[in-house]
Design a protein around this motif. Structure first.
Motif, PDB file in Angstrom:
ATOM      1  N   LYS A 231       0.826  -1.210   0.000  1.00 38.18           N
ATOM      2  CA  LYS A 231       0.000   0.000   0.000  1.00 38.18           C
ATOM      3  C   LYS A 231       0.858   1.257   0.000  1.00 38.18           C
ATOM      4  O   LYS A 231       0.631   2.172  -0.798  1.00 38.18           O
ATOM      5  N   PHE A 232       1.877   1.313   0.893  1.00 36.99           N
ATOM      6  CA  PHE A 232       2.653   2.556   0.952  1.00 36.99           C
ATOM      7  C   PHE A 232       3.496   2.739  -0.312  1.00 36.99           C
ATOM      8  O   PHE A 232       3.738   3.876  -0.749  1.00 36.99           O
ATOM      9  N   ILE A 233       3.921   1.626  -0.930  1.00 33.86           N
ATOM     10  CA  ILE A 233       4.672   1.753  -2.185  1.00 33.86           C
ATOM     11  C   ILE A 233       3.750   2.205  -3.311  1.00 33.86           C
ATOM     12  O   ILE A 233       4.125   3.039  -4.145  1.00 33.86           O
ATOM     13  N   LYS A 234       2.525   1.673  -3.324  1.00 34.66           N
ATOM     14  CA  LYS A 234       1.546   2.099  -4.332  1.00 34.66           C
ATOM     15  C   LYS A 234       1.258   3.592  -4.189  1.00 34.66           C
ATOM     16  O   LYS A 234       1.136   4.316  -5.195  1.00 34.66           O
ATOM     17  N   GLN A 235       1.178   4.062  -2.973  1.00 34.89           N
ATOM     18  CA  GLN A 235       0.922   5.486  -2.745  1.00 34.89           C
ATOM     19  C   GLN A 235       2.087   6.345  -3.243  1.00 34.89           C
ATOM     20  O   GLN A 235       1.879   7.437  -3.771  1.00 34.89           O
ATOM     21  N   ILE A 236       3.302   5.855  -3.097  1.00 41.29           N
ATOM     22  CA  ILE A 236       4.447   6.577  -3.655  1.00 41.29           C
ATOM     23  C   ILE A 236       4.359   6.609  -5.173  1.00 41.29           C
ATOM     24  O   ILE A 236       4.601   7.646  -5.803  1.00 41.29           O
ATOM     25  N   SER A 237       3.995   5.480  -5.767  1.00 38.85           N
ATOM     26  CA  SER A 237       3.931   5.402  -7.234  1.00 38.85           C
ATOM     27  C   SER A 237       2.865   6.313  -7.821  1.00 38.85           C
ATOM     28  O   SER A 237       2.940   6.698  -8.989  1.00 38.85           O
ATOM     29  N   THR A 238       1.873   6.681  -7.006  1.00 38.48           N
ATOM     30  CA  THR A 238       0.825   7.609  -7.467  1.00 38.48           C
ATOM     31  C   THR A 238       1.060   9.026  -6.945  1.00 38.48           C
ATOM     32  O   THR A 238       0.148   9.855  -6.973  1.00 38.48           O
ATOM     33  N   ASP A 239       2.256   9.272  -6.440  1.00 42.96           N
ATOM     34  CA  ASP A 239       2.663  10.596  -5.951  1.00 42.96           C
ATOM     35  C   ASP A 239       1.911  11.033  -4.690  1.00 42.96           C
ATOM     36  O   ASP A 239       1.841  12.226  -4.386  1.00 42.96           O
ATOM     37  N   ASN A 240       1.381  10.080  -3.967  1.00 42.71           N
ATOM     38  CA  ASN A 240       0.709  10.386  -2.705  1.00 42.71           C
ATOM     39  C   ASN A 240       1.674  10.085  -1.560  1.00 42.71           C
ATOM     40  O   ASN A 240       1.490   9.146  -0.782  1.00 42.71           O
ATOM     41  N   VAL A 241       2.701  10.903  -1.468  1.00 46.09           N
ATOM     42  CA  VAL A 241       3.760  10.647  -0.482  1.00 46.09           C
ATOM     43  C   VAL A 241       3.248  10.860   0.941  1.00 46.09           C
ATOM     44  O   VAL A 241       3.616  10.120   1.863  1.00 46.09           O
ATOM     45  N   LYS A 242       2.396  11.839   1.129  1.00 45.94           N
ATOM     46  CA  LYS A 242       1.853  12.085   2.471  1.00 45.94           C
ATOM     47  C   LYS A 242       1.021  10.880   2.928  1.00 45.94           C
ATOM     48  O   LYS A 242       1.114  10.445   4.082  1.00 45.94           O
ATOM     49  N   GLY A 243       0.220  10.333   2.041  1.00 44.88           N
ATOM     50  CA  GLY A 243      -0.555   9.141   2.375  1.00 44.88           C
ATOM     51  C   GLY A 243       0.345   7.951   2.657  1.00 44.88           C
ATOM     52  O   GLY A 243       0.069   7.136   3.544  1.00 44.88           O
ATOM     53  N   SER A 244       1.440   7.852   1.915  1.00 46.14           N
ATOM     54  CA  SER A 244       2.399   6.780   2.125  1.00 46.14           C
ATOM     55  C   SER A 244       3.012   6.869   3.520  1.00 46.14           C
ATOM     56  O   SER A 244       3.118   5.863   4.233  1.00 46.14           O
ATOM     57  N   ALA A 245       3.413   8.065   3.928  1.00 46.51           N
ATOM     58  CA  ALA A 245       3.995   8.257   5.259  1.00 46.51           C
ATOM     59  C   ALA A 245       2.988   7.888   6.343  1.00 46.51           C
ATOM     60  O   ALA A 245       3.339   7.261   7.352  1.00 46.51           O
ATOM     61  N   HIS A 246       1.720   8.257   6.131  1.00 47.77           N
ATOM     62  CA  HIS A 246       0.685   7.925   7.118  1.00 47.77           C
ATOM     63  C   HIS A 246       0.517   6.410   7.238  1.00 47.77           C
ATOM     64  O   HIS A 246       0.411   5.871   8.352  1.00 47.77           O
ATOM     65  N   THR A 247       0.513   5.707   6.114  1.00 50.72           N
ATOM     66  CA  THR A 247       0.388   4.249   6.130  1.00 50.72           C
ATOM     67  C   THR A 247       1.517   3.620   6.934  1.00 50.72           C
ATOM     68  O   THR A 247       1.302   2.679   7.699  1.00 50.72           O
ATOM     69  N   ILE A 248       2.717   4.151   6.789  1.00 49.65           N
ATOM     70  CA  ILE A 248       3.876   3.630   7.524  1.00 49.65           C
ATOM     71  C   ILE A 248       3.758   3.941   9.012  1.00 49.65           C
ATOM     72  O   ILE A 248       3.898   3.062   9.865  1.00 49.65           O
ATOM     73  N   PHE A 249       3.461   5.206   9.335  1.00 46.97           N
ATOM     74  CA  PHE A 249       3.449   5.639  10.731  1.00 46.97           C
ATOM     75  C   PHE A 249       2.307   5.035  11.541  1.00 46.97           C
ATOM     76  O   PHE A 249       2.428   4.887  12.758  1.00 46.97           O
ATOM     77  N   VAL A 250       1.206   4.696  10.896  1.00 48.09           N
ATOM     78  CA  VAL A 250       0.111   4.048  11.612  1.00 48.09           C
ATOM     79  C   VAL A 250       0.593   2.738  12.234  1.00 48.09           C
ATOM     80  O   VAL A 250       0.207   2.385  13.350  1.00 48.09           O
ATOM     81  N   SER A 251       1.447   2.043  11.513  1.00 50.13           N
ATOM     82  CA  SER A 251       1.978   0.774  12.017  1.00 50.13           C
ATOM     83  C   SER A 251       3.281   0.944  12.792  1.00 50.13           C
ATOM     84  O   SER A 251       3.535   0.207  13.749  1.00 50.13           O
ATOM     85  N   ASN A 252       4.094   1.897  12.383  1.00 51.27           N
ATOM     86  CA  ASN A 252       5.422   2.065  12.987  1.00 51.27           C
ATOM     87  C   ASN A 252       5.758   3.549  13.030  1.00 51.27           C
ATOM     88  O   ASN A 252       6.215   4.121  12.042  1.00 51.27           O
ATOM     89  N   ILE A 253       5.539   4.167  14.178  1.00 52.62           N
ATOM     90  CA  ILE A 253       5.772   5.606  14.295  1.00 52.62           C
ATOM     91  C   ILE A 253       7.256   5.945  14.184  1.00 52.62           C
ATOM     92  O   ILE A 253       7.634   7.084  13.929  1.00 52.62           O
ATOM     93  N   MET A 254       8.126   4.933  14.331  1.00 54.55           N
ATOM     94  CA  MET A 254       9.561   5.133  14.134  1.00 54.55           C
ATOM     95  C   MET A 254       9.994   4.591  12.779  1.00 54.55           C
ATOM     96  O   MET A 254      11.134   4.169  12.583  1.00 54.55           O
TER      97      MET A 254
END
Length: 446
Positions: A57-80
């Motif tokens: 999901k976070f890689i797909k968001q990067i590929s669609t230029d949704n970097v902010k959404g990608s960061a949120h997907t990562i931080f929801v699971s791992n804030i570090m």
């Protein structure tokens, strides 16, 4: 063969401790790599991540230029997630599970893509979480390391007020004080801690050590629940003659000094021997070389097949010019005028498997001697046995015993991270903090 500091020029220090894995140099480079992903259903990379980041999901968001959404997907699971993108042993976790490995192709650069998204979040201070209204509940956390910070962030998002008691003068724990400086800088760690606490409702009290400045009983009286994430950190001693000689140092202290002080202030020898083959041993050896040591030798009592570090970490040491001696265990340190000059080692051979499943090393009856002026002990860390005993915590050889949700034998007291598992990866501690926070929320009926 003196032990001295200030061996290199400022330019050499900067070069030696520059970023080990540089980020993508452009948006286009990140997009090209993201578009290599097959976006697997039931992705093995996600299954192999201890924090269960939805990697496709976070890689797909990067590929669609949704970097902010990608960061949120990562931080929801791992804030570090930003720090973990730099220090995780991805070759045995997400990238090691990438299906491209089965095709004998280069796996997706998951860590670099994760870094691409999360570092933008930190740099641009994206506010990706809204804190819920205050519940009136208060939780104390001991330790501002990965477990404590992860727990604090989850609790705070749900409206719980959190106070973290940290014995050091900076937060981040192992990330700040215990990892090689070419992997992650103290400055980055400080930025990550600030980003995590920017959600609000988190207060860190520094220079406050459990058992010295505060007690568990006091915390229980003042807060609705307590989470313990004080880690491990006592160096395992060799218990051999000559260990007290000048020039024999703990790897934990050696790495701590590199992290806490300027590179040129940390002394290192000409001929350095590092005892051990874990991640800490590799970090100590490579940094000794990068500080200006002429010769660095790693000594390990088992073979390469049994080593705790990854092949990727071992390659770093080899590329830095470190030598490795397998099947060798320290037997005695000889010295002159109070300083270490030689390390006598027993030549070992492998016998039957021990409790961990690895074959136990046994002495062959032969010895050899290495000339040294500095010995760095990296034979592992041991838990804070006295601390857990003094607080009536149930434990196994110093490791706090918890239920699956992180609860201890004391009602309202939870624990996670290295003080429970004895010393795993940063990402494991982050997951423990998450699980502990969820259990605390259930305990508080929030």
């Amino acid at each position: 063969m003196p032990i001295k500091n200030n061996r290199l020029t400022a330019e050499e220090y900067e070069q030696n401790f520059s970023d080990l894995h540089p980020p993508f140099d452009s948006r286009e480079s990140a997009l090209v790599e993201a578009n290599r992903c097959l976006f697997c259903y039931d992705a093995p990379c996600t299954k192999s991540c201890p924090t269960e980041i939805n990697i496709p999901k976070f890689i797909k968001q990067i590929s669609t230029d949704n970097v902010k959404g990608s960061a949120h997907t990562i931080f929801v699971s791992n804030i570090m997630g930003a720090g973990c993108s730099r220090v995780c042993p991805v070759e045995k976790l997400c990238e090691g599970s990438c299906v491209y490995n089965l095709m004998e192709e280069t796996p997706i650069s998951i860590a670099r893509l994760q870094r691409y998204a999360t570092e933008q979040a930190l740099q641009k201070k994206w506010k990706l979480f809204e804190r819920k209204p205050a519940t009136g509940k208060k939780v104390a956390i001991v330790g501002a390391g990965p477990a404590g910070l992860s727990c604090a962030h989850v609790l705070s998002r749900e409206g719980v007020d959190v106070t973290i008691y940290e014995k050091e003068s900076k937060g981040g724990g192992l990330m700040t004080y215990g990892i090689a400086a070419y992997k992650v800088t103290p400055q980055f760690c400080e930025e990550e801690v600030k980003y995590i606490t920017s959600v609000g409702g988190i207060n860190i009290k520094y220079n406050q050590e459990l058992g010295k400045h505060i007690s568990l009983a006091e915390l229980q009286q003042s807060y609705d629940a307590v989470f313990l994430g004080f880690g491990v950190g006592l160096a395992r001693q060799l218990n051999i003659p000559g260990e007290e000689l000048e020039g024999v140092v703990d790897a934990i202290r050696f790495i701590y000094d590199i992290r806490a002080d300027a590179f040129h202030t940390v002394p290192v020898g000409d001929k350095v021997v590092v005892i051990g083959m874990g991640m800490t041993a590799i970090d100590a050896a490579t940094q000794a070389k990068r500080l200006g040591a002429k010769e660095v030798t790693l000594v390990y009592r088992r073979t390469q097949s049994e080593m705790p570090c990854t092949e990727a970490e071992l390659d770093i040491a080899k590329l830095d010019g470190c030598s490795i001696i397998w099947l060798a265990a320290p037997a005695m340190i000889k010295g002159a005028h109070g300083k270490a000059t030689q390390l006598v080692c027993n030549t070992m051979q492998l016998g039957e498997p021990d409790a961990s499943g690895r074959r136990s090393p046994v002495e062959s009856g032969e010895t050899f001697t290495l000339d040294v002026d500095m010995i760095i002990k990296a034979a592992g860390q041991i838990p804070f046995v006295e601390l857990v005993n003094n607080n009536q915590l149930k434990h196994a050889h110093g490791k706090v015993v918890t239920q699956m949700n992180g609860s201890t034998n004391i009602p309202g007291v939870f624990a996670g991270g290295d003080c429970v598992n004895g010393g795993k990866e940063v990402v494991d501690a982050v997951q423990d903090g998450k699980l502990g926070a969820r259990a605390i929320l259930e305990y508080l009926n929030v």
